[in-house]
Scaffold this motif. Structure first.
Motif, mmCIF file in Angstrom:
data_model
loop_
_atom_site.group_PDB
_atom_site.id
_atom_site.type_symbol
_atom_site.label_atom_id
_atom_site.label_comp_id
_atom_site.label_asym_id
_atom_site.label_seq_id
_atom_site.Cartn_x
_atom_site.Cartn_y
_atom_site.Cartn_z
ATOM 1 N N HIS A 186 0.842 -1.207 0.000
ATOM 2 C CA HIS A 186 0.000 0.000 0.000
ATOM 3 C C HIS A 186 0.871 1.248 0.000
ATOM 4 N N ASP A 187 0.394 2.242 -0.777
ATOM 5 C CA ASP A 187 1.047 3.564 -0.770
ATOM 6 C C ASP A 187 0.810 4.277 0.558
ATOM 7 N N LEU A 188 1.698 5.211 0.874
ATOM 8 C CA LEU A 188 1.435 6.127 1.995
ATOM 9 C C LEU A 188 0.632 7.332 1.490
ATOM 10 N N ARG A 189 0.855 7.653 0.245
ATOM 11 C CA ARG A 189 0.202 8.805 -0.405
ATOM 12 C C ARG A 189 -1.317 8.729 -0.229
ATOM 13 N N ASN A 190 -1.870 9.875 0.178
ATOM 14 C CA ASN A 190 -3.327 10.005 0.266
ATOM 15 C C ASN A 190 -3.982 9.175 1.376
ATOM 16 N N LYS A 191 -3.200 8.790 2.378
ATOM 17 C CA LYS A 191 -3.729 7.949 3.458
ATOM 18 C C LYS A 191 -3.869 8.748 4.757
ATOM 19 N N VAL A 204 5.256 12.722 12.671
ATOM 20 C CA VAL A 204 4.371 13.503 11.778
ATOM 21 C C VAL A 204 5.215 14.361 10.831
ATOM 22 N N LYS A 205 6.229 15.037 11.390
ATOM 23 C CA LYS A 205 7.072 15.909 10.548
ATOM 24 C C LYS A 205 7.729 15.091 9.433
ATOM 25 N N ARG A 206 8.222 13.905 9.769
ATOM 26 C CA ARG A 206 8.922 13.092 8.768
ATOM 27 C C ARG A 206 7.976 12.474 7.746
ATOM 28 N N LEU A 207 6.714 12.255 8.145
ATOM 29 C CA LEU A 207 5.781 11.620 7.195
ATOM 30 C C LEU A 207 5.128 12.615 6.246
ATOM 31 N N LYS A 208 5.139 13.878 6.611
ATOM 32 C CA LYS A 208 4.446 14.880 5.771
ATOM 33 C C LYS A 208 4.860 14.837 4.299
ATOM 34 N N PRO A 209 6.165 14.731 3.979
ATOM 35 C CA PRO A 209 6.533 14.704 2.556
ATOM 36 C C PRO A 209 5.993 13.494 1.778
ATOM 37 N N PHE A 210 5.421 12.514 2.485
ATOM 38 C CA PHE A 210 4.849 11.359 1.778
ATOM 39 C C PHE A 210 3.418 11.627 1.286
ATOM 40 N N GLU A 211 2.997 12.887 1.357
ATOM 41 C CA GLU A 211 1.668 13.292 0.860
ATOM 42 C C GLU A 211 0.528 12.583 1.602
ATOM 43 N N ILE A 212 0.675 12.527 2.919
ATOM 44 C CA ILE A 212 -0.378 11.961 3.774
ATOM 45 C C ILE A 212 -1.609 12.880 3.692
ATOM 46 N N LYS A 213 -2.802 12.257 3.622
ATOM 47 C CA LYS A 213 -4.024 13.075 3.502
ATOM 48 C C LYS A 213 -4.375 13.731 4.833
ATOM 49 N N LYS A 214 -4.294 12.934 5.894
ATOM 50 C CA LYS A 214 -4.734 13.453 7.187
ATOM 51 C C LYS A 214 -3.972 12.783 8.331
ATOM 52 N N PHE A 215 -3.665 13.561 9.359
ATOM 53 C CA PHE A 215 -3.089 12.984 10.577
ATOM 54 C C PHE A 215 -4.124 13.083 11.701
#
Ligand SMILES: O=CC(=O)O
Length: 299
Positions: free
Chosen positions: A123-128, A143-154
């Motif tokens: 599964h992608d991280l993008r849009n999750k 959270v700071k490190r995951l932001k560049p993976f285009e996470i939809k929402k935290f």
């Protein structure tokens, strides 16, 4: 024996000495730097000279803090300096579990790699949606490190809404909502009576079938049998674990047989740079204490 202007230092071993080895010499010393199980018996054997205990770890569930403080002994730990390294570990466990890294490796070793277009899809991280259970220093760094993976929402959960959560654009929700609505659940909680086995059959059943569960907090916050069931029955997709119960996992343990679990033996802060920083913070606790000041990170 090493000396500085404030004290003499004895290093028992390059790595962790046993409790008995420490107690043999400790009554002569004012301070202890080390990660040891410290309870009433240990303190009785340590004698009355001991004034400061400093653990070179963020977690302190291996010590009876109340009992230590009751005896007038100052106690410190080494948080914050390890948050970046542990957050990096959480990211690689999440990526490894979401992309079936362990399963791929096992199949490779067994000569079972297939050439299919749809083979071993992760599964992608993008849009999750990512849910952080316990938004402390480490959770924030994740959270700071995951932001560049285009996470939809935290999402995050804990005792209360936090300014740090608002600043990071994360939404405070209750645990139920987080479990049900997150694609990835990352647990950063310390071990307390409240968090003991909080990830139970019930919690895993609330999670999505496509969920990845990551634990970089403490192994005992998870009911291990429930996690094994959830991974075997595919109640959840995969897990990435830095911490387990027991630790280390014995050879042949059920968790180690699962292709959908990426597991490392509690190595979250184990980098050259971070271990140096943790050692310095723990030593500074003691130097402060010997000078009668508040410890750098006092409990
Ligand atoms: O688990 C690691 C720590 O508590 O420092």
């Amino acid at each position: 024996m090493y000396s500085c202007s404030l004290c003499d230092v004895t290093i028992l071993k390059p790595n962790w000495p046993t409790e008995a080895e420490v107690l043999k010499v400790l009554p002569e010393y004012d301070a202890l730097l080390g990660k040891l199980h410290i309870d009433t018996d240990f303190l009785n054997a340590a004698g009355s000279k001991l004034k400061i205990i400093s653990t070179p770890s963020a977690g302190y569930d291996h010590m009876n803090i109340q009992e230590i403080k009751k005896r007038g002994i100052k106690v410190g730990h080494a948080p914050k300096v390890l948050s970046g390294a542990v957050a990096e570990t959480a990211v690689f466990l999440l990526l490894g579990a979401a992309r079936r890294a362990h399963e791929g490796r096992l199949l490779l070793e067994q000569g079972k790699v297939e050439n299919g277009f749809q083979w071993l899809l992760g599964h992608d991280l993008r849009n999750k949606t990512v849910g952080i259970v316990g938004l402390g220093n480490i959770g924030e760094e994740i959270v700071k490190r995951l932001k560049p993976f285009e996470i939809k929402k935290f999402f995050y959960t804990g005792h209360s809404r936090k300014k740090a959560g608002d600043d990071l654009g994360a939404e405070f929700v209750n645990l139920d909502t987080l479990l049900k609505e997150s694609d990835f659940v990352i647990s950063c909680v310390p071990l307390t009576p409240e968090t003991d086995k909080m990830f139970s059959d019930d919690a895993f059943k609330k999670m999505r079938k496509t969920s990845v569960f990551v634990n970089i907090g403490r192994g005992k916050t998870v009911d291990t049998d429930a996690l094994v069931r959830a991974l075997k029955n595919q109640t959840i997709f995969a897990a990435g674990l830095d911490v387990t119960e027991p630790e280390p996992l014995p050879v042949g343990h059920e968790l180690l047989k699962l292709p959908n679990a990426v597991i490392i033996p509690h190595m979250g802060s184990q980098t050259v740079e971070t271990r140096n920083d943790m050692a310095l913070a723990a030593a500074q606790n003691i130097l402060n204490g010997l000078e009668g000041k508040t410890l750098l990170y006092e409990l």
